[in-house]
Design a protein around this motif. Structure first.
Motif, PDB file in Angstrom:
ATOM      1  N   ILE A   6      -3.974   5.944  -0.916  1.00 19.64           N
ATOM      2  CA  ILE A   6      -4.635   6.931  -0.061  1.00 19.64           C
ATOM      3  C   ILE A   6      -3.932   8.271  -0.220  1.00 19.64           C
ATOM      4  CG2 ILE A   6      -5.152   7.615   2.324  1.00 19.64           C
ATOM      5  CD1 ILE A   6      -5.197   4.602   3.003  1.00 19.64           C
ATOM      6  N   HIS A  60      -3.867  11.592   1.799  1.00 17.87           N
ATOM      7  CA  HIS A  60      -4.229  12.196   3.088  1.00 17.87           C
ATOM      8  C   HIS A  60      -4.015  13.705   2.976  1.00 17.87           C
ATOM      9  CE1 HIS A  60      -3.907  12.092   7.717  1.00 17.87           C
ATOM     10  NE2 HIS A  60      -4.084  13.335   7.328  1.00 17.87           N
ATOM     11  N   ILE A  88       3.023   4.578  10.188  1.00 15.83           N
ATOM     12  CA  ILE A  88       2.682   3.882   8.940  1.00 15.83           C
ATOM     13  C   ILE A  88       3.859   3.059   8.426  1.00 15.83           C
ATOM     14  CG2 ILE A  88       2.146   4.264   6.500  1.00 15.83           C
ATOM     15  CD1 ILE A  88       0.372   6.613   7.467  1.00 15.83           C
ATOM     16  N   PRO A  92      -0.689   6.673  -5.341  1.00 13.78           N
ATOM     17  CA  PRO A  92      -0.994   6.264  -3.962  1.00 13.78           C
ATOM     18  C   PRO A  92      -2.382   5.655  -3.832  1.00 13.78           C
ATOM     19  CG  PRO A  92      -1.241   8.627  -4.189  1.00 13.78           C
ATOM     20  CD  PRO A  92      -0.689   8.117  -5.499  1.00 13.78           C
ATOM     21  N   LYS A 106       0.834  -1.195   0.000  1.00 13.04           N
ATOM     22  CA  LYS A 106       0.000   0.000   0.000  1.00 13.04           C
ATOM     23  C   LYS A 106       0.873   1.251   0.000  1.00 13.04           C
ATOM     24  CE  LYS A 106      -4.179  -1.694   0.587  1.00 13.04           C
ATOM     25  NZ  LYS A 106      -5.235  -1.513  -0.333  1.00 13.04           N
ATOM     26  N   ILE A 147       0.717   5.555   0.658  1.00 14.71           N
ATOM     27  CA  ILE A 147      -0.011   6.708   1.179  1.00 14.71           C
ATOM     28  C   ILE A 147       0.771   7.971   0.842  1.00 14.71           C
ATOM     29  CG2 ILE A 147      -0.864   7.876   3.257  1.00 14.71           C
ATOM     30  CD1 ILE A 147      -1.259   5.110   4.492  1.00 14.71           C
ATOM     31  N   ILE A 200       5.120   5.530   2.369  1.00 10.72           N
ATOM     32  CA  ILE A 200       4.510   6.844   2.564  1.00 10.72           C
ATOM     33  C   ILE A 200       5.379   7.919   1.916  1.00 10.72           C
ATOM     34  CG2 ILE A 200       5.569   7.188   4.828  1.00 10.72           C
ATOM     35  CD1 ILE A 200       2.782   8.654   5.470  1.00 10.72           C
TER      36      ILE A 200
END
Length: 113
Positions: free
Chosen positions: A95, A97, A26, A93, A2, A4, A33
């Motif tokens: 997500i 944020h 994270i 990504p 994943k 982010i 990230i």
């Protein structure tokens, strides 16, 4: 894995510390990230060059002055926002944020389109 992408207005102060704390948690979860912040002269020591800088001092100054002159905020910085979108397209990504959008560094309509 994943991915982010965390976006914040400035790379210093309490809000940047929160972003850094989120990033550290994270990373422990084996999630990639990317941190991105609006332009600033003085990032936190922990960040240094480990983030994407959005815009330049000139971009921020232009956005700030145009906002003050017109009373409109978040509608300038078109070029820097397009560069950010290209970076987002490259990273892809899972997500995004959006931690803090004010601060003369991003065009909100372009970002959301």
């Amino acid at each position: 894995m994943k991915k982010i992408f965390l976006l914040n207005s400035i790379p210093y102060g309490s809000i940047a510390k929160i972003c850094l704390d989120i990033s550290n948690v994270i990373k422990k979860e084996k999630v990639a990230i990317t941190l991105a912040f609006g332009y600033s002269y003085h990032p936190m020591k922990e960040l240094q060059n480990n983030y994407i800088k959005i815009g330049s001092a000139f971009d921020k100054l232009m956005h700030m002055n145009l906002s003050k002159l017109t009373g409109k905020h978040g509608v300038y910085s078109k070029c820097t926002t397009r560069k950010l979108i290209r970076k987002l397209t490259e990273i892809k990504p899972d997500i995004l944020h959006l931690h803090n959008l004010h601060g003369w560094y991003i065009n909100i309509p372009i970002l959301f389109d």
